[in-house]
Design a protein around this motif. Structure first.
Motif, PDB file in Angstrom:
ATOM      1  N   SER A  63       0.832  -1.202   0.000  1.00 47.12           N
ATOM      2  CA  SER A  63       0.000   0.000   0.000  1.00 47.12           C
ATOM      3  C   SER A  63       0.867   1.252   0.000  1.00 47.12           C
ATOM      4  CB  SER A  63      -0.904  -0.005   1.237  1.00 47.12           C
ATOM      5  OG  SER A  63      -1.740   1.125   1.269  1.00 47.12           O
ATOM      6  N   LEU A  64       0.312   2.318  -0.510  1.00 54.71           N
ATOM      7  CA  LEU A  64       0.930   3.642  -0.433  1.00 54.71           C
ATOM      8  C   LEU A  64       0.315   4.475   0.691  1.00 54.71           C
ATOM      9  CD1 LEU A  64       0.859   4.352  -4.266  1.00 54.71           C
ATOM     10  CD2 LEU A  64       2.934   3.934  -2.916  1.00 54.71           C
ATOM     11  N   SER A  65      -0.712   3.940   1.321  1.00 58.59           N
ATOM     12  CA  SER A  65      -1.466   4.726   2.304  1.00 58.59           C
ATOM     13  C   SER A  65      -1.780   3.861   3.518  1.00 58.59           C
ATOM     14  CB  SER A  65      -2.774   5.221   1.671  1.00 58.59           C
ATOM     15  OG  SER A  65      -3.709   4.162   1.584  1.00 58.59           O
ATOM     16  N   ILE A  66      -2.669   4.351   4.385  1.00 56.39           N
ATOM     17  CA  ILE A  66      -3.110   3.556   5.526  1.00 56.39           C
ATOM     18  C   ILE A  66      -4.036   2.415   5.112  1.00 56.39           C
ATOM     19  CG2 ILE A  66      -2.854   5.412   7.231  1.00 56.39           C
ATOM     20  CD1 ILE A  66      -5.902   5.867   7.023  1.00 56.39           C
ATOM     21  N   ALA A  67      -4.545   2.440   3.892  1.00 56.73           N
ATOM     22  CA  ALA A  67      -5.410   1.352   3.421  1.00 56.73           C
ATOM     23  C   ALA A  67      -4.624   0.045   3.448  1.00 56.73           C
ATOM     24  CB  ALA A  67      -5.922   1.648   2.019  1.00 56.73           C
ATOM     25  N   ALA A  68      -5.293  -1.060   3.798  1.00 56.45           N
ATOM     26  CA  ALA A  68      -4.594  -2.312   4.061  1.00 56.45           C
ATOM     27  C   ALA A  68      -3.960  -2.921   2.823  1.00 56.45           C
ATOM     28  CB  ALA A  68      -5.562  -3.314   4.697  1.00 56.45           C
TER      29      ALA A  68
END
Lengths: 335, 335, 335, 335
Positions: B194-199
């Motif tokens: 991921s590039l973000s907090i998304a799993a």
């Protein structure tokens, strides 16, 4: 040019309460949190989904309100960069050795006087055997107690000068502003900010009462809207004073349920999946007329939402009588 | 040391279909997407919650599969940094002028041969009057058609050498690896990144069949688990071949519903709020024994999930007969 | 002694509208109903889960309001028993040959003047091929349009003398009274009644305005609370005037969402699983003070809910401006 | 001609367990039930939404299985009518004085040998102060423990001759048959029956193993599908053996979650709003081919579902190892 932020997330917040036993019972029995540690006048509490040891430090104090907000940096280097910037503003208070569960932290105040800490070193939660989850990618067993909150979600603080505090958070902390309320006279009266794709993590709203450093509310996340509805059923039966029943915010699109914990602080059970993926997002600017239309489905915002914060300016303890409560005795002790 | 990534998110994916009319009808009627633009052999489609003009480019081709994955950078500078790195690996294909809705893009292939593009300049969606939302912080009116997907969520691609592709994504694209499957022989067979907090936003899973550059599935997000369940009801009535009925993944904790679109590609309706806030997250490593226990609630992973990808290696068109489908005629045209 | 009722359920209701085209578009596009038949000034509409051909007869009229309520008996013998009883009260109007989809019906008026019909012979819905469901125990394919209501749920009618109408419904129709509101002066101001375990099917509430035979609202069922929330999102985007946003009733525990259809009638999207299994159930009696606490989670009941009914007593057409609407132009045409 | 039934509902069921302490802990901690009373080898347990004092009588026994099913009549007269009919069949066992919470009951056995009781006099639950609800139309405070089941929903019992038992239930008890499975050889292998609009309250399914009087499962209702999903999360963490993860039944359309309680009995958490309003409903008849397609969304029915019942025919204690469990140690003690 947008840049990814140096800071990662709010690791915990410290909440002050004049009735520590009642507040503790509330967060354990009705929010479903675990006591992770106790020390002095403080109890450290966690939601079941927090990787860090705790997200709430609950501390006895003469008046309710916010103790401090602790933000974790992405790296030691990022932390150094941010500390250097804050020191240059003159708002820095200097380093402390750390606290339970985290390493050396840099203390400062935002322009309105709220206390913050920045750190990088953070312990990772290791559950005791009775709380060991069966799936290894969750930090702790699921909880069935009360609202069973998952993790601290956001902090909403009051400030006299929204623009000044927003700019400080943007420039010194790297927050991105996703939504704003702009009054007809051009003045800012609210800023919803984030370090991530989450729609809000730090919110400033106008303190019309003349205080400084006051708290609007702390919010905890649950995974589904049904959990917000279910929490309301449980709270009604437990005589928890409900300030605003479950509905959907217009700003940031989150589901909300606002109640008062026994110390008098407003706390929220929230959920939502309004994510901001645009690195060059232009803040949404709401006008007075638009906000007057109420929340997402037309529910009027309750008046106390615009007036009540902690600590109370007159020094009076305890929560106000919530105007929309279903309950005859809103100030009654929590069962 | 962890650093925030230079890239922001997957802006769109291009899906290839040998039956473009059927696939288009599927994405419009059953996934509830809007046709935003058409050009040549491609149709550009969007979910109601996407800030960018489209998240899916659907292109006619002899065989199904993945056209390319387009990732948006945080800034022009971040884009330049990443392009420089990729060029040095020898996997770069060079710049193109752009495509509908975005500016100049740099093309490259991952080690397994999947085509990617990086860009920064991205148009923002402006809805026509009939799709104008009443709340200004959503990009488009809510949709009631089919699954009414909100936005593209993640891309799951097959690869022969998971470790090599994972390292490339980490080092050259800045992806963070949140979960992995490690076989008993020490080999990696899956990486959730991921590039973000998304799993998960980009997933590599092992291609046991000897292909290269193949697609496992594309996934679209809905806001609630109830929407996944409801989509299943609608899909059953529409004779959509369901490969895996709604349940909860063990890895990354997402709710899933897997179906085949008429072109033969596997697509998913998903939701989930398992967020990774820890900047120093240690990847979860699942063993063979752990994965053999099935999904989060014990549902066994269907065997085709481990064997089927697009394009099919034997060049056969159309979706396989899904073993768990409730439907007698899984290949029937979508109503 | 309690006895199981002779009547089975409300088979349909007839709604009058001065703007038949707008109302029809509303029920088709926003409530997600199917046009099953048209004849003269009436359109017969169905929810996807109704075994009978239709649950709503929508009829053009000078003023909005209730045409009639049609109740199906358990058997021809049960029908005869009930007709004999009603005839003895002098409120009977006699038999009609039937209407589209049902056989001979007996007409009468309740003490407040609302028109009712009783019948036994009822056609069963046979879907056309394009609406044929894939599971044989649902009468029709699932619908994705608007609120996608499943079936008519209950009828709430206004009456000057609640006690007289309640007793008539109990004694002549066999309704069981599950909940009541009793004013401090001893007067009844509401009665929630049912023929089944469902918490309410026929409701009388006080008409404070001096009318007779007026309608408070018709309600349609959806399977989940999430569908109520989702309907609100869709209605906001479609400029539907929302009178009361989704929340939970104290009386009968149902989830509600109240809106005005273009003809000016109040209609509800509801769900709930508060079932009454006790054959000797003692009606719950709510006091004024208890009702003043608002709905289940403390939401105050909106004042128009106590004052607005159809037809309007002053003959004015169109819906009132809903005080809590999120919408600037509540009377605007439905998209 | 259809007639409304003389019997109202299943008031409680008695479950036998060889491990009473473990079973009790399971129903209290994981199903969220209250201990209402204890006497001899039995504990009387209730769901929070039951008007009667209890819905489950849990009794120690050498082997697991069904003790008896207790059905409440609509009136003393209705009870007398039914008893007279049963006596004439020769299956009656005579009157008993009553049991905790209810009056004189008539005992009989169905053709397969399951024990039943009929009665009319039933105590109404009066909550102690700590369980007093804040809304007067719910019998008890909401519960946050485990699955927090609301009330007993249905009983599914095994029988050698489905047709004979179905006819007995229809003719002697007044049950209405809503759905059936008919084998290709014309034999009945399942009957879903009800006294109300609920899709099933008493179910007979074929016992292929040659036993008599055996139990397939008892089911408890929760209000929402989200509660079924949440229960699965809690059960996984508590090492409860999950036989079938949450999904939707084709027959009767209910959401299901099947687990084994420590005594070895299969129990279900269910919800659903598939109501039968047609008084002349024609039973839905499913063929072998239709059932082979699996549940509503295509999930294949697990093989143990067709083979396992209690008591086990070989006298072996304890639950089987559930083939789809996510858990490494399905027989482990419940935490």
């Amino acid at each position: 040019m947008p840049e990814p932020p140096d800071l990662a997330h709010i690791a915990h917040a410290e909440l002050l309460t004049p009735f520590p036993d009642d507040s503790l019972r509330f967060f354990v029995e009705l929010f479903g949190m675990q006591i992770e540690y106790q020390e002095g006048q403080s109890v450290f509490l966690r939601g079941w989904g927090e990787y860090q040891p705790y997200g709430l430090k609950l501390t006895e104090a003469r008046l309710p309100g916010l103790g401090h907000v602790a933000i974790r940096a992405w790296s030691p280097e990022a932390l150094e960069r941010r500390v250097a910037g804050i020191e240059a503003t003159g708002l820095g208070d200097g380093w402390i050795e750390g606290d339970h569960g985290h390493g050396a932290a840099y203390r400062f105040r935002d322009p309105d006087g709220h206390r913050f800490e920045l750190f990088y070193e953070q312990d990772r939660y290791v559950p005791p055997e009775e709380l060991r989850p069966r799936l290894k990618n969750v930090p702790q067993r699921h909880v069935d107690r009360g609202a069973a909150v998952k993790r601290i979600d956001h902090v909403n603080i009051l400030a006299a000068d929204i623009a000044a505090n927003r700019r400080f958070a943007e420039e010194q902390l790297g927050y991105r502003t996703y939504e704003q309320v702009i009054l007809d006279n051009g003045e800012e009266s609210g800023a919803w900010m984030s370090l991530s794709i989450a729609a809000h993590e730090l919110i400033y709203t106008a303190d019309h009462a003349g205080g400084s450093g006051r708290l609007h509310h702390l919010a905890w996340f649950v995974d589904t809207r049904e959990e917000c509805l279910r929490a309301a059923d449980l709270f009604v039966d437990a005589d928890v004073p409900i300030e605003a029943a479950p509905s959907k915010h217009a700003v940031a699109q989150g589901m909300f349920l606002y109640v008062y914990e026994p110390g008098g602080n407003r706390v929220e059970v929230t959920t939502g999946t309004h994510f901001i993926y645009d690195p060059a997002y232009e803040p949404i600017r709401w006008t007075e007329a638009e906000r007057a239309r109420g929340q997402a489905w037309g529910v009027k915002t309750i008046s106390t939402f615009h007036t009540y914060g902690t600590p109370p300016l007159d020094g009076t303890l305890g929560p106000p009588i919530p105007p929309t409560s279903a309950l005859p005795t809103p100030g009654a002790p929590v069962a």
